[in-house]
Motif scaffolding. Structure first.
Motif: not given
Length: 117
Positions: A61-66, A96-99, A103-105
């Protein structure tokens, strides 16, 4: 006949404007990626402080967020080439909206506690 000469009414965005849009929106995507790096470092520090470690799914999760903002920027850049400036800006804003949404999800679904073992 090439596509550019077939329809003279189609206007191409000037190269300098394409670069300016890419740089301006790229800074926002870079901020998202940098924020994700900060979260990775923060969670790793929290795990060390609590004398535990980050779980396997936590690392994913943390690497995918990067990687997510970087991939979305690349997709918006590639899809926006040879299109008008308005379409390019819309693609960057959509990325940007998808990102932000994904990330919030991720944060709501997992939370910090679920990332630790």
């Amino acid at each position: 006949m090439s596509a550019a000469t077939a329809d003279p009414s189609v206007r191409r965005t000037p190269f300098w404007l394409e670069i300016a849009l890419a740089i301006a929106f790229g800074l926002f995507f870079a901020y998202d990626a940098w924020e994700a790096v900060g979260n990775l470092v923060g969670v790793a520090d929290l795990a060390r402080t609590l004398d535990t470690s980050i779980s396997g799914s936590g690392w994913v999760v943390l690497i995918a967020a990067i990687l997510l903002p970087i991939g979305l920027f690349a997709a918006a850049f590639l899809l926006g080439r040879r299109r008008s400036a308005v379409v390019q800006a819309a693609l960057y804003l959509t990325g940007l909206a998808v990102s932000a949404l994904l990330y919030l999800d991720i944060l709501l679904m997992f939370g910090v506690g679920a990332l630790l073992t």
